[in-house]
Design a protein around this motif. Structure first.
Motif, PDB file in Angstrom:
ATOM      1  N   VAL A 227      -6.972  -3.682  10.037  1.00  0.00           N
ATOM      2  CA  VAL A 227      -5.964  -3.023   9.104  1.00  0.00           C
ATOM      3  C   VAL A 227      -5.047  -1.896   9.879  1.00  0.00           C
ATOM      4  N   ASP A 228      -4.043  -2.307  10.118  1.00  0.00           N
ATOM      5  CA  ASP A 228      -3.284  -1.445  11.274  1.00  0.00           C
ATOM      6  C   ASP A 228      -2.223  -0.569  10.449  1.00  0.00           C
ATOM      7  N   ALA A 229      -2.985   0.818  10.570  1.00  0.00           N
ATOM      8  CA  ALA A 229      -2.270   1.948   9.844  1.00  0.00           C
ATOM      9  C   ALA A 229      -1.068   2.372  10.727  1.00  0.00           C
ATOM     10  N   CYS A 230      -0.922   1.882  11.944  1.00  0.00           N
ATOM     11  CA  CYS A 230       0.220   2.453  12.831  1.00  0.00           C
ATOM     12  C   CYS A 230       1.496   1.554  12.214  1.00  0.00           C
ATOM     13  N   ARG A 231       1.277   0.381  11.776  1.00  0.00           N
ATOM     14  CA  ARG A 231       2.746  -0.531  11.365  1.00  0.00           C
ATOM     15  C   ARG A 231       2.329  -0.851   9.826  1.00  0.00           C
ATOM     16  N   HIS A 232       1.112  -0.512   9.216  1.00  0.00           N
ATOM     17  CA  HIS A 232       1.117  -0.756   7.784  1.00  0.00           C
ATOM     18  C   HIS A 232       0.932  -2.295   7.606  1.00  0.00           C
ATOM     19  N   ALA A 233       0.137  -2.991   8.220  1.00  0.00           N
ATOM     20  CA  ALA A 233       0.016  -4.290   8.132  1.00  0.00           C
ATOM     21  C   ALA A 233      -1.433  -4.595   8.240  1.00  0.00           C
ATOM     22  N   VAL A 234      -1.910  -5.977   8.031  1.00  0.00           N
ATOM     23  CA  VAL A 234      -3.155  -6.453   8.168  1.00  0.00           C
ATOM     24  C   VAL A 234      -3.236  -7.694   9.021  1.00  0.00           C
ATOM     25  N   HIS A 238      -2.802 -13.683  15.747  1.00  0.00           N
ATOM     26  CA  HIS A 238      -1.222 -13.995  15.653  1.00  0.00           C
ATOM     27  C   HIS A 238      -0.805 -13.992  14.171  1.00  0.00           C
ATOM     28  N   VAL A 239      -1.657 -14.036  13.242  1.00  0.00           N
ATOM     29  CA  VAL A 239      -1.483 -13.955  11.793  1.00  0.00           C
ATOM     30  C   VAL A 239      -1.457 -12.661  11.300  1.00  0.00           C
ATOM     31  N   ALA A 240      -0.298 -12.143  10.596  1.00  0.00           N
ATOM     32  CA  ALA A 240       0.229 -10.862  10.145  1.00  0.00           C
ATOM     33  C   ALA A 240       0.749 -10.667   8.929  1.00  0.00           C
ATOM     34  N   VAL A 241      -0.049  -9.873   8.130  1.00  0.00           N
ATOM     35  CA  VAL A 241       0.707  -9.476   6.772  1.00  0.00           C
ATOM     36  C   VAL A 241       1.197  -8.163   6.751  1.00  0.00           C
ATOM     37  N   SER A 242       2.377  -8.199   6.670  1.00  0.00           N
ATOM     38  CA  SER A 242       3.195  -6.899   6.486  1.00  0.00           C
ATOM     39  C   SER A 242       2.789  -6.200   4.887  1.00  0.00           C
ATOM     40  N   LEU A 243       2.578  -4.995   5.046  1.00  0.00           N
ATOM     41  CA  LEU A 243       2.289  -4.276   3.776  1.00  0.00           C
ATOM     42  C   LEU A 243       3.260  -2.996   3.860  1.00  0.00           C
ATOM     43  N   ALA A 244       4.027  -2.659   4.865  1.00  0.00           N
ATOM     44  CA  ALA A 244       4.862  -1.630   4.850  1.00  0.00           C
ATOM     45  C   ALA A 244       5.670  -1.306   3.794  1.00  0.00           C
ATOM     46  N   THR A 245       6.157  -2.125   2.817  1.00  0.00           N
ATOM     47  CA  THR A 245       6.911  -1.824   1.661  1.00  0.00           C
ATOM     48  C   THR A 245       6.039  -1.787   0.602  1.00  0.00           C
ATOM     49  N   ARG A 246       4.769  -2.197   0.798  1.00  0.00           N
ATOM     50  CA  ARG A 246       3.756  -1.959  -0.534  1.00  0.00           C
ATOM     51  C   ARG A 246       2.687  -0.821  -0.056  1.00  0.00           C
ATOM     52  N   PRO A 247       2.752   0.471  -0.288  1.00  0.00           N
ATOM     53  CA  PRO A 247       2.042   1.380   0.146  1.00  0.00           C
ATOM     54  C   PRO A 247       0.646   1.373  -0.621  1.00  0.00           C
ATOM     55  N   VAL A 248       0.620   1.207  -2.073  1.00  0.00           N
ATOM     56  CA  VAL A 248      -0.537   1.031  -2.815  1.00  0.00           C
ATOM     57  C   VAL A 248      -1.428   0.085  -2.287  1.00  0.00           C
ATOM     58  N   LEU A 249      -1.108  -1.030  -2.100  1.00  0.00           N
ATOM     59  CA  LEU A 249      -1.688  -2.251  -1.365  1.00  0.00           C
ATOM     60  C   LEU A 249      -2.170  -1.914  -0.068  1.00  0.00           C
ATOM     61  N   PHE A 250      -1.317  -1.287   0.980  1.00  0.00           N
ATOM     62  CA  PHE A 250      -2.129  -0.817   2.083  1.00  0.00           C
ATOM     63  C   PHE A 250      -3.140   0.268   1.904  1.00  0.00           C
TER      64      PHE A 250
END
Length: 408
Positions: A227-234, A238-250
């Protein structure tokens, strides 16, 4: 060209602006104005430097295309140093083409390196890499070779390719030594510090520790669900899900990741996500809705399962779940990260680099100024912001640009 102009040019090449000014300070011809402008830039007076360079470009005759182009390149360098990222790059492209047409390949290469450095500051790594690829490394003088290697190292650091970054910095150090320019050697030394300074915090099973950049690279390549809190992703490999635009989900993902393998009580999830101390039925309904969205967003990476008292994160194939957090977390850490390079930034340049609105950046700067974390000087469009670097930490993971795995 007369002897004084030649001597002043050599002094500037050696990083001696005062020696150059001693030779041309009282002259107002075009070559002297240009050299005075470069000298003032080396002394840090960027506003005066730009005025002198613009005056020099106007003073050169229309037939002196190459001299005028050199002034444009010098002005672009001053704009970059003063973090004026909105400076018209078409002028630099035109100047570079003029220099190439007249056979001044060294200054043309310098123009190309300025373009690459600006793109790196903006986080446009692929474009910066393309600009660097246009440089013929074997023909660069040591100073330009050092700059090219620094940009290459910066790109590698942003991508967390630490071995490539180390190789580039070794090349930069050797070229900086050969150039004899003290300021360039200091810049290379500062870049080396990023490799040996803590870059992030690892939070796992209730404990945390600091990580160096090579350790972050190894973690992201491991089988752990991060759970990458530097770039707001999980991410997992090599598989990544960006949650940068979904702050509640992150926020939910981070709370679940920090508690793993334990579950998190419903009231704790509500308090940590919705910022309320009093949970009612509406909050519980909203929590179920948001957790359903998180479950759908994570897809094949992990599931979110209910327990008698709350919810738990269950990775699909990963062996463990960890949280990668910034070494020092701040509400406006991305702004501080850019300012920590020690250079003066305008709010418009910060907005360009971070992809945010200028008004939001101005609000962030005002907030940071009230608590003494940043300072400003100048007024109006000339206003610039500076901040001291965070001692002992590297800001690589806070800067614009994707991490491995295609995140932007």
């Amino acid at each position: 060209m007369d002897a004084l102009i030649t001597a002043a040019g050599r002094a500037l090449s050696a990083g001696d602006p005062l020696g150059a000014l001693n030779r041309v300070a009282l002259r107002d011809d075009a070559p002297a104005l240009a050299l005075r402008g470069i000298a003032m830039a080396q002394l840090g007076d960027f506003a005066r430097a730009r005025l002198l360079l613009q005056r020099a470009a106007r003073t050169f005759s229309a037939r002196e295309e190459m001299a005028r182009a050199r002034c444009v390149v010098a002005e672009a360098e001053v704009a970059l140093a003063s973090r004026d990222l909105g400076w018209p790059t078409r002028r630099l492209d035109s100047a570079r083409a003029t220099l190439e047409a007249h056979g001044d390949l060294t200054n043309a290469a310098h123009a190309r390196s300025l373009e690459a450095r600006r793109l790196l500051l903006l986080g446009r790594l692929e474009q910066a890499e393309h600009a660097l690829a246009q440089l013929a490394l074997h023909s660069l003088p040591p100073a330009l070779g050092a700059i090219q290697a620094l940009v290459a190292a910066g790109i590698a650091l942003r991508r967390l390719h630490t071995a490539a970054a180390r190789t580039a910095l070794e090349r930069a150090a050797e070229n900086a030594r050969l150039s004899g320019v003290v300021a360039l050697q200091a810049e290379v030394e500062n870049a080396w510090h990023a490799l040996g300074a803590p870059a992030a915090r690892l939070v796992a099973q209730g404990q945390e520790r600091l990580l160096l950049l090579p350790e972050v690279e190894a973690l992201l390549a491991s089988k752990a669900l991060v759970v990458d809190a530097c770039r707001h992703a999980v991410r997992n490999g090599h598989v990544a899900v960006s949650l940068a635009t979904r702050p509640v989900l992150f926020a939910l993902a981070r709370l679940l990741g920090e508690a793993w393998p334990a579950d998190v009580p419903r009231d704790a999830l509500i308090a940590g996500t919705f910022r309320t101390r009093f949970a009612d039925d509406s909050h519980r309904i909203r929590l179920r809705v948001e957790l359903g969205r998180l479950r759908a967003a994570l897809g094949p990476l992990a599931g979110v399962c209910a327990t008698p008292r709350g919810y738990v994160l269950e990775p699909t194939s990963a062996t463990e779940v960890v949280v990668l957090a910034r070494p020092i977390e701040d509400k406006h850490g991305d702004v501080l990260a850019l300012l920590s390079d020690g250079e003066p930034w305008s709010s418009s340049a910060l907005a360009m680099a971070l992809g945010a609105s200028q008004r939001n950046i101005q609000r962030a700067l005002e907030t940071l100024a009230r608590v003494g974390k940043v300072q400003s000087f100048g007024r109006g469009r000339a206003r610039r912001w500076v901040a001291p670097p965070v001692p002992g930490f590297t800001t690589t993971l806070l800067l614009p640009g994707p991490l491995p795995g295609g995140l932007g």
